[in-house]
Motif scaffolding. Sequence first.
Motif: not given
Length: 152
Positions: A69-76, A85-88, A95-96, A129-133
Amino acid sequence: MNDTTSRQRPQTQAIIVVAVAAAVMLVLSVLLMLSIAMWGGRGMGFGMGSHGMMMGGGSNTSGAPLATGTASQQVEIRNFAFAPGNLQVPVGAKVTWTNYDDAPHSATAKDGSWDTGILNKGESKTLTFDKPGDYTYYCVVHPSMVARITVK
């Protein structure tokens, strides 16, 4: 008061208690049937899908192919599944999640670190999402709806 009258009172009270209990059970049964009709049994492990197949409470898409994904990502949220369903996404990504289903859904981290709250049809929620994880998340209404987001 004679002996017959005093014996009838407890029997009458018992009949009233049984009648009230039966009425309560009838009301609860009607409410259950109405909720099944309203939600089509989704999330309860029963109900028929559009192809005549039994529907469960959603899909586990956490093992789907990784989507970058990008810095501005959509999840439906559609058809009782998260897509992707499996996003990085990169650290700092927004993420919206948007719900397209008639049923309410949420996106809730299994570790409890974040939550969109309940989203009704057409509603969206954006989280940053400001922290890696690596987060597995699910829908609190339909716990078998599971997905994954990795923040790098």
